[in-house]
Scaffold this motif. Structure first.
Motif: not given
Length: 339
Positions: A59, A26, A29-33
């Motif tokens: 998480s 990832q 800073g990306a959200e967990l998809p």
């Protein structure tokens, strides 16, 4: 820059489900998809319609990889975003929400056994070790086996921020326990599953396997359980609620309703010997480790506190055991006006 997210889920293996995991890269800073996987390879789908969905629900920092990497506990969904039939967390959620006002909390004692190939760690290549007696909470190389793995696992759980509250050596050689909680139903179950994954992953580095088999060695050896400690706000404040909870677990079909969902192979472990009650009988008592449900001596003395359901197997699904106990006990407490 990027980070690694280890997506963890529970598969459809029967009679005892296994943990699976895979890594997603990832952007920082990306959200967990949500993510997908091949359910036909995990006993959760057929080949001509094999896609299933991983939905992140919890998480924490990944203590093995370190840095910004994370472990991600997931629910399994169908592609229409409905819960998959193996998704026991989805069944717990509405029950936990329904009775949240009673403030139920759990502490689960996870027993497990290390194996070196086909024999428990500490068992000689031929024959058996000395009889049980000195191994429980023991010290010394003649009685303790696998401590370096246990300590590393504990460090990993703490670094991950899990609610681990203790560890100890158990009654059989190579058998250990860690405790998770006290935490609310969903939290304790999520964190116990992640702690199990960390146990398997940590032991892997030592070329040792860990098993939740409830009776890893037949004969005069203790089995492995997941003693489940439970209380509500009313139980933590008064003894009448303690008795109501104990009585509710023994009413009508409740003993069998619970036991049949407390882990595969439960009749091999709950024999009435080795600190267990018979699987087909229900009892409770103060300081009684031969009862189905134990009221700790401090609780009997202080007239408030918690109870310990000693029946769940080491291989029980914590989403299932917490749901059953909350539903049974909190319903009874509500009816008795003890909330």
């Amino acid at each position: 820059m990027t980070f690694k997210a280890e997506y963890i889920w529970i598969d459809g293996t029967e009679p005892t489900a296994k943990l699976r995991s895979k890594t997603k890269i990832q952007a920082d800073g990306a959200e967990l998809p949500v993510w997908g996987f091949d359910g036909s390879s995990t006993n959760q789908a057929v080949g001509h319609a094999s896609d299933l969905v991983l939905n992140p629900v919890f998480s924490c920092p990944d203590p093995i990889r370190g840095g910004d990497d994370v472990l991600v506990m997931c629910e399994v969904l169908n592609i229409d975003m409905t819960p998959h039939e193996t998704n026991m967390r989805a069944l717990l959620r509405p029950v936990a929400e329904q009775f949240s006002g009673q403030e139920p909390i759990f502490g689960i004692e996870q027993e497990y056994t290390f194996f070196d190939g086909q024999r428990p760690l500490g068992f000689p290549v031929n024959g058996f070790p000395a009889a049980q007696g000195g191994y429980y909470c023991g010290v010394g190389a003649d009685e303790i086996f696998g401590r370096e793995i246990v300590e590393k696992h504990l460090d990993h759980c703490l670094a991950a921020g899990l609610g681990i509250s203790g560890i100890n050596a158990e009654v059989m050689p190579g058998q250990w326990e860690f405790q998770v909680g006290p935490l609310a139903p969903l939290e304790v179950a999520d964190q116990l599953w992640v702690a199990r994954w960390l146990l398997y992953r940590t032991a892997e580095d030592f070329n040792v396997s860990a098993t939740l088999d409830p009776k890893p060695v037949k004969g005069d050896w203790n089995g492995a359980g997941a003693h489940t400690n439970f209380s509500t706000k009313a139980m933590r404040e008064g003894y009448d609620a303690i008795i109501t909870a104990c009585e509710s677990l023994g009413e009508g079909s409740k003993p069998m309703d619970h036991v049949k969902n407390y882990g595969a192979g439960i009749d091999d472990r709950l024999t009435g010997l080795h600190e267990t009650a018979p699987w087909n009988e229900y009892s409770y008592g103060v300081s009684d480790r031969g009862a189905s449900v134990r009221i700790p001596w401090q609780v009997g003395l202080e007239r408030k506190g918690y109870i310990e359901d000693r029946r769940p197997n080491a291989n029980v699904d914590p989403y299932v055991v917490t749901r059953l106990i909350v539903d049974t006990c909190c319903t009874a407490l509500e009816k008795a006006g003890q909330v």
